[in-house]
Design an enzyme around this catalytic site. Structure first.
Site, short mmCIF file in Angstrom:
data_model
loop_
_atom_site.label_atom_id
_atom_site.label_comp_id
_atom_site.label_asym_id
_atom_site.label_seq_id
_atom_site.Cartn_x
_atom_site.Cartn_y
_atom_site.Cartn_z
N ASP A 141 36.06 43.14 39.56
CA ASP A 141 37.05 43.98 40.51
C ASP A 141 37.21 45.62 39.98
O ASP A 141 36.97 45.31 38.88
CB ASP A 141 38.33 43.39 40.69
CG ASP A 141 39.13 44.16 42.01
OD1 ASP A 141 38.92 43.66 43.02
OD2 ASP A 141 39.94 45.09 41.66
N TYR A 155 45.94 53.28 42.85
CA TYR A 155 46.75 52.07 42.53
C TYR A 155 47.60 51.80 41.34
O TYR A 155 48.49 51.06 41.48
CB TYR A 155 45.81 50.88 42.30
CG TYR A 155 44.70 50.57 43.47
CD1 TYR A 155 45.21 49.73 44.24
CD2 TYR A 155 43.38 51.09 43.71
CE1 TYR A 155 44.37 49.45 45.51
CE2 TYR A 155 42.75 51.09 44.98
CZ TYR A 155 43.31 49.91 45.64
OH TYR A 155 42.54 49.74 47.02
O1 CP3 Z 1 30.97 43.51 46.25
C1 CP3 Z 1 30.88 42.58 45.50
O2 CP3 Z 1 30.55 41.39 46.05
C2 CP3 Z 1 31.16 42.43 43.99
C3 CP3 Z 1 32.88 42.16 44.05
C4 CP3 Z 1 33.85 43.13 44.20
C5 CP3 Z 1 35.22 42.93 44.46
N1 CP3 Z 1 35.92 43.81 44.58
C6 CP3 Z 1 35.58 41.53 44.74
C7 CP3 Z 1 36.73 41.15 45.33
C8 CP3 Z 1 33.78 44.69 44.33
C9 CP3 Z 1 32.69 45.50 44.20
C10 CP3 Z 1 35.19 45.00 44.44
C11 CP3 Z 1 35.73 46.29 44.36
C12 CP3 Z 1 36.79 46.85 44.72
N2 CP3 Z 1 38.22 46.05 44.56
C13 CP3 Z 1 37.25 47.97 45.55
C14 CP3 Z 1 36.39 49.05 45.75
C15 CP3 Z 1 35.76 48.69 47.00
C16 CP3 Z 1 36.10 48.76 48.33
O3 CP3 Z 1 36.38 47.54 48.83
O4 CP3 Z 1 36.53 49.85 48.60
C17 CP3 Z 1 38.59 48.11 45.92
C18 CP3 Z 1 39.41 49.11 46.33
C19 CP3 Z 1 39.25 46.86 44.99
C20 CP3 Z 1 40.80 46.52 44.95
C21 CP3 Z 1 40.82 45.44 45.64
N3 CP3 Z 1 40.67 43.91 45.17
C22 CP3 Z 1 41.43 44.99 46.85
C23 CP3 Z 1 42.00 45.99 47.97
C24 CP3 Z 1 41.27 43.63 47.13
C25 CP3 Z 1 41.50 42.88 48.43
C26 CP3 Z 1 42.71 42.29 48.44
C27 CP3 Z 1 42.84 41.14 49.74
O5 CP3 Z 1 43.52 40.24 49.60
O6 CP3 Z 1 42.42 41.42 50.62
C28 CP3 Z 1 40.62 42.82 46.08
C29 CP3 Z 1 40.60 41.59 45.85
C30 CP3 Z 1 39.11 41.07 45.89
N4 CP3 Z 1 38.15 41.74 44.90
C31 CP3 Z 1 38.46 40.24 46.36
C32 CP3 Z 1 37.10 40.05 46.19
C33 CP3 Z 1 36.26 39.20 46.53
C34 CP3 Z 1 39.36 39.26 47.47
C35 CP3 Z 1 40.18 38.23 46.38
C36 CP3 Z 1 40.24 36.77 47.12
O7 CP3 Z 1 39.48 36.04 46.72
O8 CP3 Z 1 41.26 36.60 47.41
#
Ligand code: CP3
Length: 357
Positions: free
Chosen positions: A78, A155
């Protein structure tokens, strides 16, 4: 060094000829996959997936096993690992997105922040990178990534996600010295973090500037692009005898492509609000382009998805320099079969644009 069996992704980034347009999906390992949800349940929670190299490797491989046509893997982690390593205490509350126990809102808060040691404090990420590289065994290249300093700062100041960035923007406008001090620390952290990922085996890196597009024209330069420029300047650009491409992705950054291309990045990520034909005409001699199907198109039928893929391929036109992707991350509600239809369409429909290669 392992030979790459499929190097379309790296070739297209460097504008070398390819037989078909490479494709991967932002967030390709994620909740739309039942096998991902099963791994997360086994691990307990999201950060436990990230902190354990075996789990991170398992979920990174899931989309590749389901869709053997994918042309790249992306490290499962992340962007918020850096602020977590700075001591802010990252946690996730179901349905509410990421949160921090501590926030950063004053000059004193910024001063107290350490620049994390990529090996010591974020070693679990480097373990994941090397474990995934071994497991990939040259199948496709591995992408490393980081957030942009501005996106990470939002954040950290807000304490989590935000709709309007009220606190982060007020800090930038009222006390730019403090915001710049924070962005400086984050820039140093991102450079050492990405260089450590490259040394551990990441073969390309992407900088996610998810919230740069929330800034005004001038503020984007001052608070976001300026720091991404420093990162591009500070990155290792060659490793294992190959160039290490850098992809800059500012969501909603379509109006700034020329300035982004001037940073010296290898490629720019486009969201779906930008016309890819116009983007190529503006910057296509300097950079490769990655994108840019609206991720919600994956809610449409496979037939409609295929039409959209055809339209975007035609928009980019003949030749290399295009990496197909979504304009932002795939969403949890997508039917995995539709993601498969998307990936297959890209390869089937793109060969005709690479016949002279
Ligand atoms: O692309 C990929 O497969 C690689 C994994 C990846 C994740 N996060 C896994 C993740 C990447 C590249 C990210 C980047 C990320 N994380 C960003 C920038 C990319 C974008 O989407 O703009 C941002 C803003 C984050 C911060 C973040 N982490 C958010 C907003 C969330 C979602 C929260 C939610 O509940 O929707 C996360 C969690 C996250 N990161 C998940 C995944 C698969 C979901 C977590 C889960 O399994 O519940």
């Amino acid at each position: 060094m392992s030979e790459l069996k499929n190097d379309r992704f790296l070739r297209a980034l460097l504008k070398q000829p390819v037989d078909a347009t490479p494709v991967w999906m932002m967030r390709q390992a994620g909740r739309y996959l039942p096998e991902y949800r099963a791994s997360r349940a086994k691990a307990g929670d999201f950060m436990s997936l990230c902190r354990n190299a075996e789990f991170a490797c398992e979920v990174t491989m899931q989309p590749l096993d389901r869709y053997p046509s994918l042309d790249a893997a992306i490290l499962f982690s992340d962007i918020l690992t850096i602020p977590d390593a700075m001591g802010l205490g990252l946690y996730f509350e179901t349905g509410e997105g990421p949160k921090f126990k501590k926030t950063v809102r004053t000059a004193k808060d910024v001063e107290a922040l350490p620049v994390p040691d990529a090996q010591k404090d974020l070693g679990y990420v480097m373990n994941a990178v090397s474990t995934i590289r071994k497991e990939l065994n040259g199948r496709v290249p591995l992408i490393g990534f980081s957030g942009s300093p501005w996106t990470l700062a939002t954040y950290m100041v807000e304490g989590g996600s935000s709709k309007d960035f009220r606190l982060a923007k007020a800090l930038a406008f009222n006390d730019p010295v403090t915001m710049h001090a924070l962005l400086d620390k984050l820039t140093q952290s991102v450079i050492s973090y990405l260089n450590a990922q490259i040394k551990a085996g990441a073969q390309a890196v992407q900088i996610f500037d998810t919230w740069g597009g929330a800034l005004s024209h001038n503020a984007y330069r001052e608070f976001s692009l300026n720091y991404m420029q420093k990162i591009v300047n500070g990155l290792i650009r060659e490793n294992e005898g190959r160039q290490v491409p850098v992809i800059l992705f500012t969501k909603n950054g379509g109006q700034w492509l020329e300035s982004m291309a001037d940073t010296g990045a290898t490629a720019l990520g486009l969201d779906w609000t930008t016309d890819i034909a116009a983007a190529r005409a503006r910057v296509g001699d300097k950079v490769a382009l990655q994108g840019n199907m609206d991720p919600t198109m994956l809610y449409a039928s496979p037939k409609r998805i295929r039409e959209e893929v055809a339209t975007i391929l035609q928009g980019y036109g003949n030749g290399t320099g295009h990496i197909f992707n979504l304009g932002h991350g795939i969403t949890p509600e997508v039917d995995p079969a539709n993601a498969g239809a998307f990936i297959e369409s890209v390869h089937e429909l793109s060969a005709q644009y690479h016949q002279d290669s």
